[in-house]
Design a protein around this motif. Structure first.
Motif, mmCIF file in Angstrom:
data_model
loop_
_atom_site.group_PDB
_atom_site.id
_atom_site.type_symbol
_atom_site.label_atom_id
_atom_site.label_comp_id
_atom_site.label_asym_id
_atom_site.label_seq_id
_atom_site.Cartn_x
_atom_site.Cartn_y
_atom_site.Cartn_z
ATOM 1 N N GLN A 80 0.829 -1.051 -0.014
ATOM 2 C CA GLN A 80 0.006 0.018 0.007
ATOM 3 C C GLN A 80 0.735 1.286 0.165
ATOM 4 O O GLN A 80 1.637 1.390 0.850
ATOM 5 C CB GLN A 80 -0.937 0.010 1.235
ATOM 6 N N ASN A 82 -0.256 5.172 -0.710
ATOM 7 C CA ASN A 82 -1.213 6.171 -1.186
ATOM 8 C C ASN A 82 -1.144 7.544 -0.402
ATOM 9 O O ASN A 82 -0.531 7.292 0.909
ATOM 10 C CB ASN A 82 -2.633 5.607 -1.459
ATOM 11 N N THR A 83 -2.090 8.405 -0.639
ATOM 12 C CA THR A 83 -2.115 9.629 0.354
ATOM 13 C C THR A 83 -3.452 9.675 1.120
ATOM 14 O O THR A 83 -4.148 8.919 0.465
ATOM 15 C CB THR A 83 -2.307 10.957 -0.577
ATOM 16 N N ARG A 84 -3.285 9.990 2.213
ATOM 17 C CA ARG A 84 -4.437 10.128 3.180
ATOM 18 C C ARG A 84 -5.076 11.414 3.027
ATOM 19 O O ARG A 84 -4.453 12.313 2.873
ATOM 20 C CB ARG A 84 -4.231 9.660 4.598
ATOM 21 N N ASP A 88 -0.200 15.584 2.271
ATOM 22 C CA ASP A 88 0.422 15.171 1.155
ATOM 23 C C ASP A 88 1.436 14.198 1.350
ATOM 24 O O ASP A 88 2.189 13.650 0.250
ATOM 25 C CB ASP A 88 1.173 16.663 0.690
ATOM 26 N N LEU A 90 2.790 10.431 1.610
ATOM 27 C CA LEU A 90 2.615 9.123 1.287
ATOM 28 C C LEU A 90 2.339 8.263 2.655
ATOM 29 O O LEU A 90 3.040 8.305 3.727
ATOM 30 C CB LEU A 90 3.687 8.232 0.274
ATOM 31 N N HIS A 161 -2.989 1.739 -4.383
ATOM 32 C CA HIS A 161 -2.465 3.246 -4.332
ATOM 33 C C HIS A 161 -3.665 4.106 -4.725
ATOM 34 O O HIS A 161 -4.856 3.900 -4.746
ATOM 35 C CB HIS A 161 -1.486 3.076 -5.463
ATOM 36 N N ASP A 162 -3.464 5.341 -4.994
ATOM 37 C CA ASP A 162 -4.514 6.412 -5.213
ATOM 38 C C ASP A 162 -5.568 5.973 -6.227
ATOM 39 O O ASP A 162 -6.588 6.601 -6.138
ATOM 40 C CB ASP A 162 -3.777 7.725 -5.183
ATOM 41 N N ARG A 163 -5.341 5.558 -7.093
ATOM 42 C CA ARG A 163 -6.053 5.101 -8.459
ATOM 43 C C ARG A 163 -6.836 4.032 -7.927
ATOM 44 O O ARG A 163 -7.896 3.572 -8.600
ATOM 45 C CB ARG A 163 -5.297 5.054 -9.735
ATOM 46 N N TYR A 165 -7.463 2.759 -4.423
ATOM 47 C CA TYR A 165 -8.121 2.403 -3.171
ATOM 48 C C TYR A 165 -8.334 4.162 -2.808
ATOM 49 O O TYR A 165 -7.448 4.864 -2.787
ATOM 50 C CB TYR A 165 -7.096 1.752 -2.433
ATOM 51 N N SER A 166 -9.320 4.217 -2.140
ATOM 52 C CA SER A 166 -9.709 5.570 -1.319
ATOM 53 C C SER A 166 -10.054 5.385 -0.086
ATOM 54 O O SER A 166 -10.674 4.569 0.355
ATOM 55 C CB SER A 166 -10.837 6.370 -2.373
ATOM 56 N N TRP A 167 -9.468 6.255 0.769
ATOM 57 C CA TRP A 167 -9.644 6.173 2.134
ATOM 58 C C TRP A 167 -11.247 6.409 2.595
ATOM 59 O O TRP A 167 -11.793 7.433 1.891
ATOM 60 C CB TRP A 167 -8.636 7.180 3.056
#
Length: 168
Positions: A80, A82-84, A88, A90, A161-163, A165-167
């Motif tokens: 994993q 990604n950004t939360r 900004d 990771l 990653h950001d594309r 999975y979304s928090w």
């Protein structure tokens, strides 16, 4: 025995506890929608992977599985990065996802709420095929679907990653 010194990437060990075709998940209600998590947590420095998982099961579900003949088995790994929301920076984790084919007696010992949460986060049992379509953390829906159907999936799951999975 696998002991890991403080890793460069934080390692989260978790488990899909399966019984009667259902999986045990922690259900969190979020403003952006529900999130379902496999019980687990981060390894402490110098802690063995299985020991960390057993500790987390006790902390979160008040569940002791040390007496079972077959302990949770490591099945999948998922990276994993990604950004939360609101940062900004990771966010990085390596998820070690175990599966425990649990006997019926386990269900009566699993707490109804997450024991180390500050709120009353529910612990739920959901059919594997339905759970595969939920917003899961980690994002192992396809692996659960394969488990439900008897199919196999690679050990290395697609990364989060950001594309993908979304928090919540």
């Amino acid at each position: 025995m696998t002991t890991i010194d403080t890793p460069a990437v934080p390692i989260r060990t978790c488990v899909a506890i399966v019984n009667r075709g259902e999986v045990c998940l922690i259900h969190r209600r979020r403003t952006n929608g529900d999130q379902f998590s496999f019980p687990g947590g981060l390894l402490n420095p110098d802690e063995e992977v299985l020991a960390a998982l057993l500790r987390e099961l006790k902390e979160e579900l008040d569940l002791d599985v040390t007496a079972l003949a077959d302990p949770p088995a490591l099945r999948w790994v998922q990276d994993q990065v990604n950004t939360r929301p609101g940062t900004d920076t990771l966010f990085r984790r390596l998820h070690l996802i175990h599966v425990l084919d649990a006997p019926d007696s386990i269900r009566e010992h699993v707490a109804a709420t997450e024991q180390d949460a500050e709120d009353t986060t529910r612990v739920v049992w959901i059919p594997l095929a339905e759970a595969a379509d939920l917003h899961l953390y980690p994002a192992a829906g396809p692996a659960l679907a394969a488990l439900a159907s008897g199919a196999t999936v690679p050990v290395q799951l697609p990364p989060m990653h950001d594309r993908t999975y979304s928090w919540r």
